[in-house]
Design a protein around this motif. Structure first.
Motif, PDB file in Angstrom:
ATOM      1  N   ILE A 140       7.364  15.684  -4.228  1.00 28.19           N
ATOM      2  CA  ILE A 140       6.386  15.970  -5.291  1.00 28.19           C
ATOM      3  C   ILE A 140       7.024  15.775  -6.660  1.00 28.19           C
ATOM      4  O   ILE A 140       6.435  15.184  -7.564  1.00 28.19           O
TER       5      ILE A 140
ATOM      6  N   LEU B  58       7.363  12.117  -7.569  1.00 32.36           N
ATOM      7  CA  LEU B  58       6.075  11.460  -7.803  1.00 32.36           C
ATOM      8  C   LEU B  58       5.529  11.792  -9.193  1.00 32.36           C
ATOM      9  O   LEU B  58       4.899  10.961  -9.843  1.00 32.36           O
TER      10      LEU B  58
ATOM     11  N   LYS C 297       3.676   8.776 -11.540  1.00 34.37           N
ATOM     12  CA  LYS C 297       2.250   8.702 -11.210  1.00 34.37           C
ATOM     13  C   LYS C 297       1.473   7.730 -12.085  1.00 34.37           C
ATOM     14  O   LYS C 297       0.435   7.227 -11.694  1.00 34.37           O
TER      15      LYS C 297
ATOM     16  N   THR D 264       1.766  -0.426 -11.138  1.00 30.29           N
ATOM     17  CA  THR D 264       1.803  -0.776  -9.719  1.00 30.29           C
ATOM     18  C   THR D 264       3.084  -0.198  -9.126  1.00 30.29           C
ATOM     19  O   THR D 264       4.163  -0.358  -9.691  1.00 30.29           O
ATOM     20  N   ILE D 265       2.931   0.498  -7.996  1.00 26.32           N
ATOM     21  CA  ILE D 265       4.088   1.099  -7.328  1.00 26.32           C
ATOM     22  C   ILE D 265       4.338   0.372  -6.011  1.00 26.32           C
ATOM     23  O   ILE D 265       3.423   0.216  -5.194  1.00 26.32           O
ATOM     24  N   VAL D 266       5.573  -0.077  -5.830  1.00 24.28           N
ATOM     25  CA  VAL D 266       5.985  -0.719  -4.587  1.00 24.28           C
ATOM     26  C   VAL D 266       6.990   0.213  -3.903  1.00 24.28           C
ATOM     27  O   VAL D 266       7.938   0.666  -4.546  1.00 24.28           O
TER      28      VAL D 266
ATOM     29  N   ILE E 114       9.637   0.671  -0.671  1.00 29.50           N
ATOM     30  CA  ILE E 114      10.359   0.084   0.454  1.00 29.50           C
ATOM     31  C   ILE E 114      11.126   1.214   1.126  1.00 29.50           C
ATOM     32  O   ILE E 114      11.943   1.880   0.484  1.00 29.50           O
TER      33      ILE E 114
ATOM     34  N   PHE F 281       4.508   6.359   0.504  1.00 24.91           N
ATOM     35  CA  PHE F 281       3.498   5.360   0.859  1.00 24.91           C
ATOM     36  C   PHE F 281       2.075   5.821   0.517  1.00 24.91           C
ATOM     37  O   PHE F 281       1.167   5.016   0.420  1.00 24.91           O
ATOM     38  N   GLU F 282       1.898   7.151   0.344  1.00 25.17           N
ATOM     39  CA  GLU F 282       0.564   7.661  -0.010  1.00 25.17           C
ATOM     40  C   GLU F 282       0.149   7.253  -1.417  1.00 25.17           C
ATOM     41  O   GLU F 282      -1.031   7.179  -1.724  1.00 25.17           O
ATOM     42  N   ILE F 283       1.132   7.034  -2.295  1.00 20.62           N
ATOM     43  CA  ILE F 283       0.751   6.663  -3.660  1.00 20.62           C
ATOM     44  C   ILE F 283       1.143   5.219  -4.000  1.00 20.62           C
ATOM     45  O   ILE F 283       0.801   4.715  -5.057  1.00 20.62           O
ATOM     46  N   ALA F 284       1.842   4.556  -3.077  1.00 20.78           N
ATOM     47  CA  ALA F 284       2.282   3.187  -3.353  1.00 20.78           C
ATOM     48  C   ALA F 284       1.094   2.225  -3.289  1.00 20.78           C
ATOM     49  O   ALA F 284       0.181   2.392  -2.485  1.00 20.78           O
ATOM     50  N   ASP F 285       1.096   1.218  -4.161  1.00 17.14           N
ATOM     51  CA  ASP F 285       0.080   0.175  -4.106  1.00 17.14           C
ATOM     52  C   ASP F 285       0.442  -0.847  -3.037  1.00 17.14           C
ATOM     53  O   ASP F 285      -0.424  -1.413  -2.386  1.00 17.14           O
ATOM     54  N   PHE F 286       1.745  -1.088  -2.894  1.00 21.17           N
ATOM     55  CA  PHE F 286       2.230  -1.974  -1.836  1.00 21.17           C
ATOM     56  C   PHE F 286       3.396  -1.293  -1.134  1.00 21.17           C
ATOM     57  O   PHE F 286       4.323  -0.815  -1.782  1.00 21.17           O
ATOM     58  N   GLY F 287       3.306  -1.241   0.176  1.00 19.64           N
ATOM     59  CA  GLY F 287       4.365  -0.609   0.953  1.00 19.64           C
ATOM     60  C   GLY F 287       4.967  -1.593   1.934  1.00 19.64           C
ATOM     61  O   GLY F 287       4.258  -2.438   2.492  1.00 19.64           O
ATOM     62  N   LEU F 288       6.273  -1.489   2.097  1.00 21.59           N
ATOM     63  CA  LEU F 288       6.971  -2.361   3.035  1.00 21.59           C
ATOM     64  C   LEU F 288       7.920  -1.480   3.843  1.00 21.59           C
ATOM     65  O   LEU F 288       8.780  -0.812   3.277  1.00 21.59           O
TER      66      LEU F 288
END
Lengths: 248, 312
Positions: free
Chosen positions: B266, B269, B273, B277-279, B281, B290-297
């Motif tokens: 928390i 984040l 916030k 754009t949040i990526v 990895i 991954f709950e707030i990421a725009d792209f997750g890998l």
């Protein structure tokens, strides 16, 4: 030397708070409460100063209802010598808290008042600086290292550019940053011993504190949700997505 | 009297971007008169930069040897001394602002509004509480000026093109003499400034060591990005603490944020916030990031990060 440490009872830092559906506040009923983590660090530092033989007494102070006695007892179990509860059933904002602490400072004459750098509920980061102003003494905020000698303190402070070292004359106000120390765990025998340590209660109304007009909280709302994210399967796909958005 | 005073932040050469962001925040108050006050020993360059910020009416320069370093105990009484001419006294929510302004607010005798993220009207503001898990709308009661810090991540910097009048201001208070600057230890990094960078690459505990963090610095350098870190990475000694992003570190809003090997507590984040754009990895597909990421890998960062560096 005497050190006064302030303790605020706050929602435990691991709890993800929820805003009440009617927007009147955040849910605190039945939620685990703890000592504000920064205050715990401040107390730990005061105790270490005492254990080095550089202070004789550590006094913990909290402002609030009967429930704050739990956190004061925890402070006593960590090793504080005595506790003062300034009793009020109203939430106090930073300037009132600072004016209240000034009354105690005038009575107790500490060499250091140690606070946390911010409380993790209101995230204000004001009370220590305000107390220092009203007391007309130095402030060493966001402290990550404190060394005492000859009535002075050399304090390393965490600032945006890195670390800043200031020298302040005592008495002074200090506020703790995260990396000042690792607070100790409380042991069971110490909890038993803490029950017999003195805990004085002073009604806030008896201190003659002139409360300024408080900020008025109109509504509470949850933070805006971020849109649903997308999982990608490879670096190539990720780079493609970022290029599509014009970010690469 | 509706007039805004902004306490400018600078290092002697450059006006801190937080000041132009504070001007942008103040422009939402609906008050045309915005003054910037600067404290320092030689202010010509910084005053010229402040005068060029759009929307600024006047720049007041207070020059004295006492202001060689920005000590709150020396500057706060100066702010309080001129406060009577203003309806609003603002500064950026940087460590400079957080240290200084509450001291001035107490001398003025009012509560402060910390971390203003949105201006509703001249006395009503939104600010985050509980590590950004709730937003409260607060109203400042009548009977004193509004004293507040402006959250840099919530406002773009006001543009350039202004032509404010610059005038001198005599110090009114005296040095209390009880606080002395000794030295500053900066990390001396040569990349872009974390607080104002457009792209930030952050690493967490999963990097495993200070040496391994080199792949983060390398990716950041390739992208012209600033480097950040989670608290865990800082506490483990991988990077210096001024790189910490989060509730108790820096709160940033870059266009693009890479969270690499960061689970997403928390408190972390809170610091990101508002990124565009949040990526993320991470090898743990269930990590909260991954709950707030725009792209997750999902995968091993030691394979993916070098691959990413080649691809960008």
């Amino acid at each position: 030397m005497k050190i006064l440490v302030t303790i605020k009872r706050v929602v435990d830092y691991n709890v993800r708070v929820r805003v009440k559906p009617d927007g009147s506040g955040v849910e605190t009923d039945g939620v685990k409460m703890s000592i504000n983590p920064f205050d715990e660090i401040a107390l730990e530092e005061a105790l270490r100063i005492k254990e080095r033989g550089e202070a004789e007494e550590v006094v913990v102070v909290s402002i609030g209802g009967t429930e704050v006695q739990q956190q004061l007892r925890t402070g006593l179990a960590m090793g504080a010598d005595r506790a003062i509860q300034v009793e009020t059933d109203q939430a106090v904002q930073p300037l009132t808290a600072a004016r209240t602490l000034l009354k105690l400072v005038e009575k107790e004459a500490p060499d250091i008042v140690f606070l946390g750098k911010q409380a993790i509920d209101d995230d204000c980061s004001q009370t220590g600086q305000m107390l220092a102003a009203l007391w007309d003494r130095p402030q060493a905020t966001f402290a990550s290292r404190v060394e005492l000698a000859d009535g002075k303190a050399t304090v390393t402070r965490e600032v945006d550019a890195g670390l800043e070292v200031n020298e302040v004359d005592l008495p002074a106000v200090m506020t703790s940053d995260l990396r000042l120390n690792e607070p100790r765990f409380v042991k069971l025998p110490d909890i038993m011993k803490a029950k017999r340590k003195p805990l004085d209660t002073v009604p806030l109304a008896d201190l003659g504190v002139d409360s300024p007009p408080d900020l008025v909280a109109r509504t509470y709302e949850p933070p805006p949700r971020r849109g649903g994210g997308k999982m990608v399967g490879s670096v190539a796909e990720l780079v493609g997505e970022l290029k599509n958005k014009g970010l690469l | 009297m509706a007039k805004v005073l902004i306490i400018g932040e600078h290092d002697g050469q450059t006006l801190n971007p937080a000041t132009a962001k504070t001007v942008q925040g103040a422009s939402g108050l609906g008050i045309d008169d915005i003054d910037i006050v600067l404290f320092g020993t030689a202010l010509d360059d910084v005053a010229a930069q402040a005068a060029a910020v759009n929307g600024v009416s006047r720049v007041l320069t207070c020059v004295h040897d006492d202001f060689a370093h920005p000590l709150a105990s020396r500057i706060a009484p100066e702010v309080a001394a001129i406060a009577g001419d203003y309806s609003h006294i603002l500064t950026g929510s940087t460590t400079f602002g957080k240290d200084l302004l509450p001291r001035a607010a107490a001398l003025i005798g009012v509560n402060q509004v910390s971390d203003i993220m949105e201006v509703i009207d001249a006395r009503t503001f939104k600010r985050p509480i509980y590590a950004g898990n709730a937003i409260v709308t607060v109203e400042v009661p009548e009977g004193g000026p509004v004293v507040g810090t402006i959250r840099s991540a919530s406002f773009a910097a006001a543009g350039e093109g202004g032509n404010a009048e610059i005038s001198g201001l005599e110090p009114q208070a005296e040095d209390p003499g009880h606080t002395r600057f000794v030295r500053v230890e900066g990390s001396g990094g040569d990349g872009p400034d974390l607080a104002s960078a457009d792209v930030v690459v952050s690493g967490g505990r999963a990097l495993g060591s200070a040496d391994n963090f080199a792949i983060i610095f390398s990716l950041a350098q390739k992208m012209g990005a600033a480097v950040g870190a989670s608290r865990a990475a800082v506490d483990a000694g991988y990077v210096p603490n001024e790189l910490q992003v989060g509730q108790t570190g820096k709160i940033i809003a870059p266009d693009l944020y890479f969270a690499i090997g960061i689970s997403g507590a928390i408190q972390h984040l809170t610091g990101i916030k508002d990124a565009g754009t949040i990526v993320a990895i991470n090898k743990d597909a269930d990590a909260p990031i991954f709950e707030i990421a725009d792209f997750g890998l999902v995968g091993d960062l030691f394979e993916l990060v070098p691959e990413l560096e080649k691809a960008v």
